[in-house]
Design an enzyme around this catalytic site. Structure first.
Site, PDB file in Angstrom:
ATOM      1  N   LYS A 206       0.849  -1.129  -0.001  1.00 21.99           N
ATOM      2  CA  LYS A 206      -0.025  -0.038   0.110  1.00 21.99           C
ATOM      3  C   LYS A 206       0.832   1.139   0.088  1.00 21.99           C
ATOM      4  CE  LYS A 206      -3.539   2.304   2.697  1.00 21.99           C
ATOM      5  NZ  LYS A 206      -4.362   2.438   3.736  1.00 21.99           N
ATOM      6  N   GLU A 212      10.534  -4.886   4.797  1.00 25.67           N
ATOM      7  CA  GLU A 212      10.661  -6.155   3.989  1.00 25.67           C
ATOM      8  C   GLU A 212      10.181  -6.171   2.896  1.00 25.67           C
ATOM      9  OE1 GLU A 212       8.603  -5.087   6.763  1.00 25.67           O
ATOM     10  OE2 GLU A 212       8.582  -6.581   8.431  1.00 25.67           O
ATOM     11  N   GLY A 267      -5.042  -1.991   4.793  1.00 28.79           N
ATOM     12  CA  GLY A 267      -4.012  -2.906   4.436  1.00 28.79           C
ATOM     13  C   GLY A 267      -4.943  -4.452   4.645  1.00 28.79           C
ATOM     14  N   ARG A 268      -5.359  -4.498   5.885  1.00 29.75           N
ATOM     15  CA  ARG A 268      -5.891  -5.869   6.356  1.00 29.75           C
ATOM     16  C   ARG A 268      -7.477  -6.021   5.792  1.00 29.75           C
ATOM     17  NH1 ARG A 268      -4.838  -2.329  10.343  1.00 29.75           N
ATOM     18  NH2 ARG A 268      -6.505  -1.678  11.539  1.00 29.75           N
ATOM     19  N   GLU A 353      -5.102  -6.713  14.528  1.00 37.04           N
ATOM     20  CA  GLU A 353      -4.645  -5.218  14.293  1.00 37.04           C
ATOM     21  C   GLU A 353      -5.718  -4.255  14.221  1.00 37.04           C
ATOM     22  OE1 GLU A 353      -2.491  -4.210  10.388  1.00 37.04           O
ATOM     23  OE2 GLU A 353      -0.844  -4.976  11.494  1.00 37.04           O
ATOM     24  N   HIS A 384      -5.185 -33.338  17.467  1.00 37.95           N
ATOM     25  CA  HIS A 384      -4.100 -33.972  17.619  1.00 37.95           C
ATOM     26  C   HIS A 384      -2.915 -33.015  17.957  1.00 37.95           C
ATOM     27  CE1 HIS A 384      -5.940 -37.379  16.044  1.00 37.95           C
ATOM     28  NE2 HIS A 384      -6.330 -36.744  15.063  1.00 37.95           N
ATOM     29  N   LYS A 500       8.525  -0.423  13.671  1.00 34.30           N
ATOM     30  CA  LYS A 500       9.123  -0.029  12.460  1.00 34.30           C
ATOM     31  C   LYS A 500      10.199   0.901  12.871  1.00 34.30           C
ATOM     32  CE  LYS A 500       5.390  -1.095   9.110  1.00 34.30           C
ATOM     33  NZ  LYS A 500       4.374  -0.412   8.251  1.00 34.30           N
TER      34      LYS A 500
HETATM   35  O1  F6P Z   1       1.292  -4.471   9.718  1.00 41.13           O
HETATM   36  C1  F6P Z   1       1.308  -3.152   9.596  1.00 41.13           C
HETATM   37  C2  F6P Z   1       1.133  -2.925   8.193  1.00 41.13           C
HETATM   38  O2  F6P Z   1       0.878  -1.471   8.027  1.00 41.13           O
HETATM   39  C3  F6P Z   1      -0.341  -3.647   7.866  1.00 41.13           C
HETATM   40  O3  F6P Z   1      -1.372  -2.768   8.428  1.00 41.13           O
HETATM   41  C4  F6P Z   1       0.128  -3.604   6.424  1.00 41.13           C
HETATM   42  O4  F6P Z   1      -0.958  -4.534   5.998  1.00 41.13           O
HETATM   43  C5  F6P Z   1       1.257  -3.987   6.299  1.00 41.13           C
HETATM   44  O5  F6P Z   1       2.023  -3.651   7.270  1.00 41.13           O
HETATM   45  C6  F6P Z   1       2.180  -3.979   4.921  1.00 41.13           C
HETATM   46  O6  F6P Z   1       1.806  -2.273   4.570  1.00 41.13           O
HETATM   47  P1  F6P Z   1       2.254  -2.169   2.946  1.00 41.13           P
HETATM   48  O7  F6P Z   1       1.082  -2.856   2.222  1.00 41.13           O
HETATM   49  O8  F6P Z   1       2.184  -0.701   3.075  1.00 41.13           O
HETATM   50  O9  F6P Z   1       3.454  -2.631   2.694  1.00 41.13           O
END
Ligand code: F6P
Length: 551
Positions: A206, A212, A267-268, A353, A384, A500
């Site tokens: 987003k 990462e 995002g979620r 979240e 199990h 972060k």
């Molecule tokens: O976990 C924090 C967060 O901002 C989530 O809300 C989001 O889905 C994820 O990191 C990835 O963010 P982006 O889509 O901006 O890379």
């Protein structure tokens, strides 16, 4: 100022918790032969049975009053109409607009957003059809065979879960891979098996700023150029799903291959947007539209059904009963469906979240519990692994069982065993076992299961794009309803920003400046530092092996 725990209804529920503390769920059935009919309902292809929940008629009525006395009607209308309900980020919350198959305009800042939603949906259609038909080719003219989605959190969990859930609908000549962890082993394992000429990379982020994802995207691009040749066309193999077109283009993605979405999509909550591109590529655009249709139908139900017949509202209220009155700390999600094995992980982010908050929308600390710890694994595996604790442990853990009724052709015997195991477990959790006592639970002993342990059963007629869409929207709205009743903002996530920021500071100051951190972090950094040239983050000579692609 309104204080939830001082409200008449909340205090009535506290009283009911006391007076029903020794009730047994099984006795509710004995007292009311119509309990199952009364405490189950169907919405489209979903059937919810909540009759094995520790909820008397009076408790249920009072829970519904709690919803009626809350701001739910108003906040629900605000969400669907694009009002700013994400108050700390000053944004609307409009994931529902992404699946709004009605015609009405939807305005954000005075501008109807439906045209750009439809335009992006058309871009997704055209692109997914081009890739699936072989019309879209890589730098040497071969069709795409592998698609890698690079993203994390909501930019991974939704499409990943959906592609896995709908694997039987997948294009037979396309394989999908999801890389999320910054651990190099993740991307290395995926790339080591692929041919750059037939691989498409989707950089899903987003913000286009998540450490990462950017590190994985750069590693993927370097691997691509190392293995396809320095002049190979990155633009034919890298696309992006992002709100940040400029950053995507700076990375080397062509403008026409940036699939945009908007800040008012959390995002979620974003799998209905361009983040859902892997789903459209996998099951086709028509299948993607069926996913949206399922969610849209659940939206309409959520908007129109009276609370007493409203599936998301009822699930939310039962969860509040467990969390705020019965003392539950967690919510177990146990899909008896291997295709849904990633659903618990998806719901973990969606719920934790969203509602893992401790201040209300005014910034005041709350004096009640909010979002639960969501966890789970498929059944029958869970039987199990952790069912022992659920049957005979000391903890109170509500369970959502989820399954689809229709067996796959040729798998009828397996499916029958799967479903009967699930029904047996839900029954055993409620009934408990009897070993020498005059009634289950009356004389706990190593052989007896106390029973009276709560669960709901959610049945899908069949796991299809449409029922999956409805299922996800159901849980989205359940989370929303709980957030409204707890008066918290379910749509920001400031807690994750802290980690972060500190990660950035540590990586910059791994060198001498680490004294700014606590002694433990300093001591651990000293151990880490020994494996990297000071401050560079690069492996020491001889550390780390580069993965070479085949072909
Ligand atoms: O976990 C924090 C967060 O901002 C989530 O809300 C989001 O889905 C994820 O990191 C990835 O963010 P982006 O889509 O901006 O890379």
């Amino acid at each position: 100022m309104f204080q939830l725990t001082r409200s008449v209804t909340w205090q009535a529920l506290e009283g009911l918790q006391q007076t029903t503390a020794n009730d047994r769920i099984r006795d509710y059935f004995a007292a009311d032969p119509k309990r199952f009919e009364k405490m189950s309902l169907r919405v489209g292809g979903l059937f919810l049975d909540y009759s094995k929940q520790p909820v008397s008629d009076e408790v249920l009525e009072t829970l519904i009053e709690l919803a009626e006395h809350s701001a739910l009607v108003q906040r629900r209308a605000q969400m669907f109409s694009g009002d700013i309900i994400n108050v700390t980020e000053d944004r609307p919350v409009l994931h529902t607009a992404l699946r709004n198959l009605g015609q009405g305009p939807l305005k954000v800042d005075g501008k109807d957003v439906m045209p750009e939603i439809q335009r992006t949906r058309e871009q997704i259609r055209a692109f997914s059809e081009a890739v699936r038909s072989g019309e879209w080719t890589g730098f040497d003219g071969q069709r795409i065979k592998d698609v890698i989605n690079i993203g994390i959190g909501g930019s991974d969990l939704g499409p990943n879960m959906a592609c896995r859930a709908l694997l039987k609908y997948r294009h037979p000549e396309l394989s999908f891979h999801f890389v999320s962890n910054v651990d190099g082993a993740h991307i290395q394992k995926v790339l080591s098996r692929l041919d750059p000429a037939t691989t498409l990379f989707i950089v899903s982020t987003k913000t286009f700023s998540t450490q990462e994802t950017l590190l994985n995207a750069h590693t993927a691009r370097r691997w691509f150029l190392d293995n396809a040749g320095p002049d190979a066309d990155v633009g034919a193999h890298f696309i992006a799903a992002s709100t940040n077109k400029a950053a995507a283009m700076e990375f080397g993605i062509r403008e026409e291959n940036v699939f945009e979405f908007w800040a008012w999509v959390g995002g979620r909550y974003s799998m209905w947007s361009s983040i859902g591109l892997p789903i459209a590529l996998s099951i086709g655009f028509e299948g993607f539209m069926e996913l949206l249709e399922g969610a849209y139908e659940m939206d309409q139900h959520f908007l129109a059904a009276p609370f007493a017949e409203n599936m998301p509202v009822l699930m939310a209220l039962i969860g509040i009963w467990h969390i705020n009155f019965q003392g539950a700390e967690t919510q177990a999600i146990v899909p008896y469906d291997q295709a849904l094995h990633q659903l618990p992980a998806f719901l973990q982010q969606l719920d934790m979240e969203s509602n893992g908050k401790s201040v209300d929308i005014f910034g005041h600390p709350v004096d009640y519990k909010t979002g639960p710890i969501v966890w789970g694994q498929t059944g029958s595996n869970g039987q199990h692994a952790f069912f022992q604790l659920l049957h005979q442990g000391t903890r109170y853990v509500p369970i959502d069982f989820i399954a689809s009724l229709k067996p796959e052709p040729g798998m009828e015997e397996h499916h029958f065993a799967l479903l009967t195991n699930m029904l047996a477990q839900a029954n055993a959790f409620m009934e408990g076992s009897l070993k020498g006592g005059e009634g289950s639970g009356s004389r706990p002993d190593p052989y007896s299961c106390p029973g009276n342990r709560p669960s709901s059963v959610l049945l899908l007629d069949e796991l299809t794009p449409k029922t999956l869409g409805a299922l996800i929207a159901l849980y989205e709205h359940k989370v929303f309803v709980q957030g409204v009743i707890w008066n918290i903002n379910s749509f920001d996530q400031w807690g994750v920003q802290l980690g972060k920021r500190i990660a950035g500071e540590i990586s910059e100051r791994i060198d001498a400046h680490s004294q700014d951190f606590d002694a433990s972090t300093q001591g651990l950094l000293a151990l880490v530092r020994g494996h990297f040239p000071r401050g560079s983050g690069e492996p020491a000579p001889g550390g780390g092996k580069k993965g070479k692609a085949k072909g």
